[in-house]
Enzyme design. Structure first.
Site, short mmCIF file in Angstrom:
data_model
loop_
_atom_site.label_atom_id
_atom_site.label_comp_id
_atom_site.label_asym_id
_atom_site.label_seq_id
_atom_site.Cartn_x
_atom_site.Cartn_y
_atom_site.Cartn_z
N ASP A 31 0.86 -1.18 0.00
CA ASP A 31 0.00 0.00 0.00
C ASP A 31 0.91 1.24 0.00
OD1 ASP A 31 -2.78 1.03 2.12
OD2 ASP A 31 -1.56 2.19 0.74
N GLU A 83 29.67 7.38 4.60
CA GLU A 83 29.69 5.97 4.98
C GLU A 83 29.58 5.12 3.71
OE1 GLU A 83 26.23 4.78 7.49
OE2 GLU A 83 25.80 6.92 7.50
N CYS A 120 26.10 8.28 10.15
CA CYS A 120 25.52 9.55 9.70
C CYS A 120 25.94 10.75 10.54
CB CYS A 120 24.00 9.47 9.68
SG CYS A 120 23.38 8.01 8.86
N THR A 163 13.86 3.57 2.09
CA THR A 163 14.39 4.82 2.66
C THR A 163 15.67 5.28 1.94
OG1 THR A 163 15.84 3.76 4.29
CG2 THR A 163 13.54 4.08 4.94
N SER A 211 17.28 -0.49 15.19
CA SER A 211 17.96 0.78 14.91
C SER A 211 17.09 1.97 15.32
CB SER A 211 18.37 0.85 13.44
OG SER A 211 17.25 1.10 12.61
N HIS A 244 18.54 14.40 12.50
CA HIS A 244 18.90 13.41 11.49
C HIS A 244 17.62 12.72 11.01
CE1 HIS A 244 20.59 10.17 9.28
NE2 HIS A 244 20.18 9.26 10.14
N LYS A 253 8.75 10.18 15.65
CA LYS A 253 8.86 9.43 16.91
C LYS A 253 9.76 10.19 17.89
CE LYS A 253 8.79 4.89 14.64
NZ LYS A 253 7.47 4.35 14.77
N ASN A 328 16.95 9.20 2.46
CA ASN A 328 18.06 9.33 3.42
C ASN A 328 19.36 9.66 2.69
OD1 ASN A 328 19.67 9.18 5.67
ND2 ASN A 328 19.21 7.03 6.15
N SER A 364 24.49 5.54 13.42
CA SER A 364 24.37 4.19 13.96
C SER A 364 25.73 3.74 14.48
CB SER A 364 23.93 3.23 12.86
OG SER A 364 22.63 3.56 12.44
N1 CAA Z 1 -0.72 3.38 5.80
C1 CAA Z 1 -0.18 4.15 6.78
N2 CAA Z 1 0.87 3.73 7.56
C2 CAA Z 1 1.35 2.48 7.34
C3 CAA Z 1 0.79 1.62 6.37
C4 CAA Z 1 -0.28 2.12 5.57
N3 CAA Z 1 -0.84 1.38 4.61
N4 CAA Z 1 1.48 0.46 6.39
C5 CAA Z 1 2.41 0.56 7.37
N5 CAA Z 1 2.33 1.80 7.94
C6 CAA Z 1 3.18 2.36 9.00
C7 CAA Z 1 3.50 1.38 10.10
O1 CAA Z 1 2.49 1.33 11.08
C8 CAA Z 1 4.80 1.99 10.63
O2 CAA Z 1 4.51 3.11 11.43
P1 CAA Z 1 5.03 3.18 12.94
O3 CAA Z 1 6.51 3.01 12.88
O4 CAA Z 1 4.62 4.52 13.40
O5 CAA Z 1 4.39 2.03 13.64
C9 CAA Z 1 5.48 2.53 9.36
O6 CAA Z 1 4.44 2.64 8.39
C10 CAA Z 1 6.57 1.63 8.78
O7 CAA Z 1 6.00 0.34 8.62
P2 CAA Z 1 6.80 -0.94 9.11
O8 CAA Z 1 7.31 -0.71 10.50
O9 CAA Z 1 5.99 -2.15 8.87
O10 CAA Z 1 8.01 -0.87 8.08
P3 CAA Z 1 9.21 -1.86 7.89
O11 CAA Z 1 9.37 -2.74 9.08
O12 CAA Z 1 9.07 -2.51 6.58
O13 CAA Z 1 10.42 -0.83 7.81
C11 CAA Z 1 12.17 0.19 9.04
C12 CAA Z 1 10.69 0.18 8.77
C13 CAA Z 1 12.56 -1.09 9.80
C14 CAA Z 1 12.53 1.41 9.89
C15 CAA Z 1 12.93 0.22 7.70
O14 CAA Z 1 12.58 1.36 6.97
C16 CAA Z 1 14.43 0.19 7.85
O15 CAA Z 1 15.04 -0.84 8.13
N6 CAA Z 1 15.11 1.34 7.60
C17 CAA Z 1 16.56 1.43 7.62
C18 CAA Z 1 17.09 1.65 9.00
C19 CAA Z 1 16.73 3.04 9.52
O16 CAA Z 1 16.55 3.99 8.79
N7 CAA Z 1 16.66 3.16 10.85
C20 CAA Z 1 16.39 4.44 11.47
C21 CAA Z 1 17.20 4.60 12.73
S1 CAA Z 1 18.94 4.32 12.38
C22 CAA Z 1 19.46 5.77 11.62
O17 CAA Z 1 18.81 6.77 11.66
C23 CAA Z 1 20.76 5.73 10.87
C24 CAA Z 1 20.48 5.71 9.41
O18 CAA Z 1 20.44 6.75 8.78
C25 CAA Z 1 20.23 4.42 8.76
#
Ligand code: CAA
Length: 440
Positions: A31, A83, A120, A163, A211, A244, A253, A328, A364
């Protein structure tokens, strides 16, 4: 004491655009709301086949020098934060300096060059290095160029894939800056973490869910450490709070937790108490789990209040506008957030001179850093000179098949690289010519 800070900034996006709702979501069978609402992202920037961290960084630094009328002799150091480096010995800054030397009469032989690594947060650490170099009086009146440049790509199928992003930010650090003065006060939250790693591999190994928790934990520590030298933060103290931004949902969040923290024991608590009751205090609970439940319930209610929504719309939301369109940029991301906030303020006709920003950087591995900045009288002219909108609008929108092709090219897939397709035409700028040398 002479002010030291960011005198000017330039942004360089990768020239390709992947639309998450129109192109990525259908191909993944997801979606679109997961990306646009959940993560808060509309599209990602990607480098074309002739772009990489060096060309994006060199193009950003070149525009910065041209716009500020600088020659190599005006620059005492060039630091690159990334990185996405491809060499464990020779720093990316030498390649970028080499590019610039092709278009200036002088050279950068006199300049100290380095490469900073701490995921980062390294871009902010490079700014710190430049700040300390100037404050120590070692700069001989010269300025520093800091380049934060990354191709933030994940393996296909990794949750982080949505991302992704690619771009560079070049910053000029010096005395009497036009944009922002940096505060000497800083706060840190740092711990040995393994949620995001790139051990000599092209794409990161990521525990995405963890993360997010590590980001929040380290950021909280950094805020508390910052308050120990700055004093307690109150909601009205900072006009913009650029953080960031791996994706805007992450900042959403962090903002909620941050607001809950800074509204404790301040005047605004009365207003909030009238709306949703008082914030739970640990001392009122014998049981840790009951306290956690009460906090979680309070936070859910807080999110819905007008007080929180108004603060978020004023100080956080403006910092996310560019990120929503580019994804990102790792080391560049917090510096894109600062530009985004200032650009929104300029477009809204706000006068921010003398106003304060609270800047939250994160890498990270893991480390968060918090410091304050004061907006300087020249900020409007500096921000008005940026061509971010033109760059974003002129990106070429790739299909999903084209995305897979360019993803393979940047995964150093040699077969794909051999006949890599270019989707845009280089136009009087540094390009990667495939032989380890750059040409304009
Ligand atoms: N409509 C509206 N919202 C929806 C939806 C829909 N149809 N489907 C899902 N969502 C929402 C979920 O509820 C969730 O929201 P919340 O977090 O508020 O609960 C959000 O969309 C994301 O959905 P998921 O959690 O299911 O997504 P995912 O598990 O597939 O991926 C993630 C999320 C794990 C963060 C992934 O993007 C990821 O691994 N990213 C890379 C790591 C990252 O960026 N980490 C951030 C902290 S580390 C950092 O900042 C360093 C860096 O730069 C990497």
């Amino acid at each position: 004491m002479t002010a030291v800070g960011i005198d000017a900034v330039e942004i360089r996006t990768g020239k390709l655009e992947l639309d998450l709702a129109e192109t990525f979501a259908p191909a993944k069978g997801e979606d679109p709301g997961k990306y646009t609402k959940g993560l808060g992202l509309h599209s990602s920037s990607f480098p074309d086949a002739y772009e990489d961290i060096v060309t994006m960084g060199a193009n950003a630094a070149h525009r910065l020098m041209e716009r500020k009328g600088l020659e190599p002799d005006d620059i005492g150091r060039i630091d690159v934060a990334t990185e996405s480096a491809f060499d464990n010995s020779k720093p990316v800054s030498t390649y970028i300096a080499g590019c610039l030397e092709q278009v200036y009469d002088g050279d950068f032989h006199h300049a100290n060059k380095g490469e900073r690594k701490f995921a980062c947060v390294a871009g902010t650490q490079s700014i710190d290095d430049a700040y300390n170099w100037i404050r120590a009086g070692r700069h001989r009146g010269r300025k520093a160029i800091v380049v934060a440049t990354d191709t933030a790509l994940y393996a296909r199928g990794d949750p982080g894939e949505a991302t992704q992003g690619a771009g560079a930010v070049a910053l000029l650090i010096g005395e009497d800056p036009n944009l922002v003065e940096l505060s000497p006060e800083q706060g840190f939250g740092s711990a040995d973490e393994t949620d995001f790693l790139k051990p000599n591999q092209q794409f990161p190994s990521v525990d995405g869910k963890r993360s997010v928790q590590v980001y929040l934990a380290r950021m909280r520590e950094a805020v508390e450490d910052f308050e120990s030298v700055w004093g307690e933060i109150e909601p009205g103290d900072f006009t913009l709070v650029p953080f960031h931004t791996p994706f805007p949902g992450m900042v959403r969040k962090a903002a909620l937790l941050g607001f809950r923290h800074i509204t404790r024991d301040t005047h605004i608590e009365e207003e909030l108490a009238a709306e949703i009751g008082r914030q739970p205090r640990a001392e009122a609970f014998d049981d840790e789990a009951a306290f956690r439940d009460a906090i979680s319930e309070y936070t859910d209610k807080l999110k819905e209040t007008e007080t929180y929504a108004a603060w978020y719309d004023d100080v956080i939301d403006p910092t996310l506008t560019i990120s929503r369109e580019v994804g990102n940029w790792y080391t560049g991301s917090v510096h894109v957030a600062r530009v985004s906030g200032l650009k929104q303020a300029l477009e809204a006709g706000e006068d921010l001179t003398g106003e304060r920003l609270l800047v939250g950087s994160y890498g990270s591995g893991a480390q968060a850093e918090i410091h304050a900045e004061t907006v300087q009288p020249g900020w409007e002219d500096e921000i008005a000179e940026l061509n971010v909108d033109e760059q974003l609008e002129s990106r070429y929108a790739i299909s999903f098949e084209e995305y897979e092709h360019i993803h393979d090219v940047h995964n150093h897939d040699t077969d794909t690289q051999a006949d890599a397709e270019e989707f845009t035409t280089p136009d009087a700028e540094f390009v990667f010519d495939g032989w380890g040398r750059m040409g304009e």
